[in-house]
Scaffold this active site. Structure first.
Site, PDB file in Angstrom:
ATOM      1  N   GLY A   1     -21.109 -11.261  28.856  1.00 15.04           N
ATOM      2  CA  GLY A   1     -21.397 -12.402  27.993  1.00 15.04           C
ATOM      3  C   GLY A   1     -22.855 -12.357  27.585  1.00 15.04           C
TER       4      GLY A   1
ATOM      5  CD  GLN B   1     -28.496 -14.257  28.241  1.00 13.90           C
ATOM      6  OE1 GLN B   1     -27.359 -14.380  27.830  1.00 13.90           O
ATOM      7  NE2 GLN B   1     -28.787 -13.562  29.324  1.00 13.90           N
TER       8      GLN B   1
ATOM      9  CB  CYS C   1     -28.364 -13.903  34.713  1.00 16.15           C
ATOM     10  SG  CYS C   1     -28.879 -14.445  33.066  1.00 16.15           S
ATOM     11  CG  LEU C   2     -27.061  -9.142  30.875  1.00 19.66           C
ATOM     12  CD1 LEU C   2     -26.464  -9.010  29.481  1.00 19.66           C
ATOM     13  CD2 LEU C   2     -27.136  -7.787  31.566  1.00 19.66           C
TER      14      LEU C   2
ATOM     15  CG  HIS D   1     -23.799 -17.141  33.282  1.00 21.88           C
ATOM     16  ND1 HIS D   1     -24.414 -16.756  34.452  1.00 21.88           N
ATOM     17  CD2 HIS D   1     -24.529 -16.570  32.288  1.00 21.88           C
ATOM     18  CE1 HIS D   1     -25.464 -16.014  34.174  1.00 21.88           C
ATOM     19  NE2 HIS D   1     -25.561 -15.866  32.866  1.00 21.88           N
ATOM     20  CD  GLU D   2     -22.961 -16.070  28.754  1.00 20.39           C
ATOM     21  OE1 GLU D   2     -24.120 -16.303  28.373  1.00 20.39           O
ATOM     22  OE2 GLU D   2     -22.674 -15.104  29.492  1.00 20.39           O
TER      23      GLU D   2
ATOM     24  CG  HIS E   1     -27.862 -18.368  29.395  1.00 19.64           C
ATOM     25  ND1 HIS E   1     -29.108 -18.080  29.918  1.00 19.64           N
ATOM     26  CD2 HIS E   1     -27.025 -17.425  29.895  1.00 19.64           C
ATOM     27  CE1 HIS E   1     -29.012 -16.998  30.701  1.00 19.64           C
ATOM     28  NE2 HIS E   1     -27.758 -16.580  30.709  1.00 19.64           N
TER      29      HIS E   1
HETATM   30  O1  GNR Z   1     -22.913  -9.617  32.517  1.00 18.63           O
HETATM   31  C1  GNR Z   1     -22.879 -10.654  33.164  1.00 18.63           C
HETATM   32  N1  GNR Z   1     -22.130 -10.704  34.274  1.00 18.63           N
HETATM   33  C2  GNR Z   1     -21.836 -11.862  34.945  1.00 18.63           C
HETATM   34  C3  GNR Z   1     -21.292 -11.761  36.219  1.00 18.63           C
HETATM   35  C4  GNR Z   1     -20.987 -12.869  36.928  1.00 18.63           C
HETATM   36  C5  GNR Z   1     -21.204 -14.100  36.387  1.00 18.63           C
HETATM   37  C6  GNR Z   1     -21.764 -14.234  35.127  1.00 18.63           C
HETATM   38  C7  GNR Z   1     -22.074 -13.120  34.410  1.00 18.63           C
HETATM   39  S1  GNR Z   1     -22.743 -13.276  32.833  1.00 18.63           S
HETATM   40  C8  GNR Z   1     -23.682 -11.812  32.758  1.00 18.63           C
HETATM   41  C9  GNR Z   1     -24.299 -11.633  31.386  1.00 18.63           C
HETATM   42  C10 GNR Z   1     -25.277 -12.741  31.118  1.00 18.63           C
HETATM   43  O2  GNR Z   1     -26.340 -12.835  31.668  1.00 18.63           O
HETATM   44  N2  GNR Z   1     -24.904 -13.643  30.264  1.00 18.63           N
HETATM   45  O3  GNR Z   1     -25.678 -14.690  29.996  1.00 18.63           O
HETATM   46 NI    NI Z   2     -27.001 -14.914  31.750  1.00 19.93          NI
END
Ligand code: GNR
Ligand code: NI
Length: 171
Positions: A50, A55, A95-96, A137-138, A141
């Site tokens: 995601g 980001q 998270c990236l 999670h998104e 953000h």
């Molecule tokens: O790539 C991603 N893997 C992930 C793994 C577990 C829970 C959430 C994520 S999202 C993350 C990519 C990201 O940072 N998206 O904002």
């Molecule tokens: Ni993230």
């Protein structure tokens, strides 16, 4: 052509802003469509499942996702609203924008999200497991939140060996 954009890291102020709603009239704009394509390219290059617009330093309310699941094809969700929530579970997350780290966070096990797709059409997606985790999670953000704000045991990504340890030793 789509290109890979730099992913902001924790500490950058854009990651802490409440992102602005997208005016639906902006969706057909070629620059907006390019941004969506670039976000997919950036997510796949990372690789990640995601990516939210903040980001890549765009403070607007939308994200792309692809969890590699036949039931959940790649999706763009603009102005997402988290609609539904089931039981809570503790999950490992990364998270990236916080590279090299993982931690445990409590998430809803099921979730539904409504919003607009890249054509401005209303959509509603639902799922559980990684789908539900990723959507939450998104959306975090877009609200200026990172999982590390409330995760437990944030630590460097375990090696495969340490992984075995983690699953056999109770911590
Ligand atoms: O790539 C991603 N893997 C992930 C793994 C577990 C829970 C959430 C994520 S999202 C993350 C990519 C990201 O940072 N998206 O904002
Ligand atoms: Ni993230």
């Amino acid at each position: 052509m789509p290109y890979v954009r730099p992913i902001l890291q924790d500490g950058h102020p854009t990651l802490r802003k409440i992102a602005k709603r997208v005016d639906p009239r902006e969706i057909p704009d070629p620059l907006f469509q390019q941004l969506i394509d670039d976000m997919f390219a950036t997510m796949y290059a990372a690789p990640g499942v995601g990516l939210a617009a903040p980001q890549v330093n765009v403070s607007k309310r939308f994200f792309v996702m692809d969890i590699n699941d036949e039931e959940h094809p790649p999706a763009v969700v603009i102005n997402p609203k988290l609609e539904d929530a089931g039981e809570e579970i503790e999950l490992r997350e990364g998270c990236l924008s916080v590279v090299g780290m993982v931690g445990e966070i409590v998430r809803y096990q099921k979730a539904a999200v409504s919003g607009l797709d890249r054509h401005g059409k209303k959509i509603r997606l639902e799922g559980e497991g990684l789908f539900a985790q990723c959507v939450q999670h998104e959306i975090d953000h877009l609200d200026g939140k990172l999982y590390v704000d409330r995760a437990k045991n944030v630590r460097p990504v375990p090696t495969e060996e340490e992984e075995q340890e983690e699953s056999t030793v109770s911590s």
